[in-house]
Design an enzyme around this catalytic site. Structure first.
Site, PDB file in Angstrom:
ATOM      1  N   LEU A 173      12.911  43.569  -1.282  1.00 24.19           N
ATOM      2  CA  LEU A 173      11.471  43.443  -1.123  1.00 24.19           C
ATOM      3  C   LEU A 173      10.930  44.826  -0.814  1.00 24.19           C
ATOM      4  CD1 LEU A 173      11.134  40.239   1.137  1.00 24.19           C
ATOM      5  CD2 LEU A 173      10.898  40.393  -1.353  1.00 24.19           C
ATOM      6  N   ASP A 174       9.732  45.113  -1.275  1.00 27.31           N
ATOM      7  CA  ASP A 174       9.108  46.392  -0.945  1.00 27.31           C
ATOM      8  C   ASP A 174       8.942  46.516   0.568  1.00 27.31           C
ATOM      9  OD1 ASP A 174       8.868  46.913  -3.649  1.00 27.31           O
ATOM     10  OD2 ASP A 174       6.826  46.112  -3.757  1.00 27.31           O
ATOM     11  N   LYS A 175       8.822  47.737   1.041  1.00 23.21           N
ATOM     12  CA  LYS A 175       8.700  47.993   2.472  1.00 23.21           C
ATOM     13  C   LYS A 175       7.617  47.136   3.122  1.00 23.21           C
ATOM     14  CE  LYS A 175       7.374  51.649   5.726  1.00 23.21           C
ATOM     15  NZ  LYS A 175       7.006  53.079   5.876  1.00 23.21           N
ATOM     16  N   THR A 177       6.147  44.405   1.931  1.00 17.74           N
ATOM     17  CA  THR A 177       6.178  42.983   1.598  1.00 17.74           C
ATOM     18  C   THR A 177       7.044  42.270   2.632  1.00 17.74           C
ATOM     19  OG1 THR A 177       5.902  43.390  -0.765  1.00 17.74           O
ATOM     20  CG2 THR A 177       6.859  41.282  -0.139  1.00 17.74           C
ATOM     21  N   ARG A 279       2.755  42.985  -7.918  1.00 23.56           N
ATOM     22  CA  ARG A 279       1.706  43.973  -7.673  1.00 23.56           C
ATOM     23  C   ARG A 279       1.158  44.521  -8.989  1.00 23.56           C
ATOM     24  NH1 ARG A 279       4.772  48.076  -3.853  1.00 23.56           N
ATOM     25  NH2 ARG A 279       2.710  49.081  -3.775  1.00 23.56           N
TER      26      ARG A 279
END
Length: 345
Positions: A173-175, A177, A279
């Site tokens: 997961l992105d930082k 998210t 996104r």
């Protein structure tokens, strides 16, 4: 919304183990913790290096390191010439001088080490861990984030993580998210989970808050994603050379009367797992996520991080093959805006 999980009947979704894939996983992601003690290395400047720059002489002593890293060691005070500390990489050296270099491992090498940290564990057994990742936690070490990552926490959480590719991390997961991730605890589990993800048998649902009035009750976005040719830190819909990507978006609520203008609450179902997929896809149809400044979003309704939460996760247990499903609470910052949106009439 309560954190929960369910275990269903036996499933045959996992094919027979592939030894080839086991090897691929090991070869492509063979990270392991390393010792970070400095090594002192000594040498005498040879006639061939007489008059050379200091950094060139140090490279000759420690060619396994990059020149940039060795220059940084000189400037940080880790090199001596005839017993005198040196801090200039461009200073000339002379034949017969005695060089001492204190070789500090690169930040990247130091990254893969245990760091105790609290982990929000939703489920754990001998084979898998399901984690509810908070926003702000980086999953894997990278430039700018060589410590304090989920990988570091996993290395401290269980000893076997040190023997696994990326400490058992099979997706990210992105930082900024938040939400659910599954991590393997054995090589067999990691391999089975990787195969499920490749076969699109891992089910991932996200909740998102985006700018604008989302006019579609349901929308399937099928658009290839690749590196943005204008910016290497962004992804983009790329017709030529992009990788197939599909996201199903369901509108859950719309509110027009906010200070930031119309906002929408949507549910996104991933069918592929490209970098920044939700996104990029939402931004491509004119609805960037709240506070996602990389893709055109703005801070709004008190949210200062991208408004994306991995709320549901389903997969077959990599050993028992039982169907498993998990659901995570909304984080406080996200929940406040979500309630505002979904209570709208």
């Amino acid at each position: 919304m309560k954190q929960k999980y369910t275990v269903g009947p036996d499933s045959d979704v996992l094919p027979a183990r592939s030894e080839a894939l086991l090897q691929v996983v090991t070869d492509e992601a063979g990270d392991a913790p390393v010792e970070d003690a400095a090594e002192r290395r000594e040498s005498t400047v040879t006639a061939a290096l007489h008059g050379s720059r200091m950094d060139k002489a140090v490279v000759a002593m420690a060619g396994e390191f990059s020149r940039n890293h060795l220059q940084s060691l000189i400037e940080a005070g880790h090199v001596w010439v005839d017993g005198e500390l040196q801090v200039s990489a461009s200073r000339k050296v002379h034949a017969g001088q005695r060089l001492v270099v204190e070789l500090i491992p690169t930040q990247e090498c130091q990254a893969f080490r245990p760091e105790a940290m609290p982990l929000s564990i939703v489920f754990e057994d001998d084979d898998v861990i399901v984690i509810d990742k908070p926003a702000g936690l980086v999953v894997h070490p990278a430039p700018g984030n060589w410590s304090g990552t989920l990988l570091n926490g996993l290395l401290a959480h269980h000893a076997a993580a040190a023997t696994l590719p990326r400490a058992g991390i099979v997706h990210r997961l992105d930082k900024d998210t938040s939400g659910l991730m599954v991590v393997g605890k054995t090589l067999v589990a990691v391999t089975a989970l990787v195969r499920q993800i490749a076969a699109r048998e891992v089910h991932r649902i996200y909740l998102a808050l985006c700018h604008g009035r989302f006019e579609h009750a349901a929308l399937r976005i099928t658009a290839p994603i690749g590196r943005d040719p204008r910016s290497r830190v962004r992804m983009a819909v790329v017709a030529a050379g992009g990788r197939e990507a599909r996201t199903d978006v369901d509108r859950l609520a719309v509110r027009d009367d906010t200070a930031a203008g119309p906002l929408s609450a949507v549910r996104c179902t991933l069918h592929t797992g490209r970098t920044h997929q939700i996104r990029v896809h939402l931004a491509s149809v004119g609805h960037p996520l709240l506070a996602d400044t990389t893709y055109g979003g703005r801070a709004a309704a008190g949210l200062t991080r991208q408004a994306l939460h991995a709320v549901r996760l389903g997969f077959a247990h990599p050993v028992t093959c039982r169907a498993m499903a998990f659901e995570a609470d909304l984080p406080v910052d996200f929940a406040a805006v979500w309630q505002l949106m979904t209570n709208a009439r």
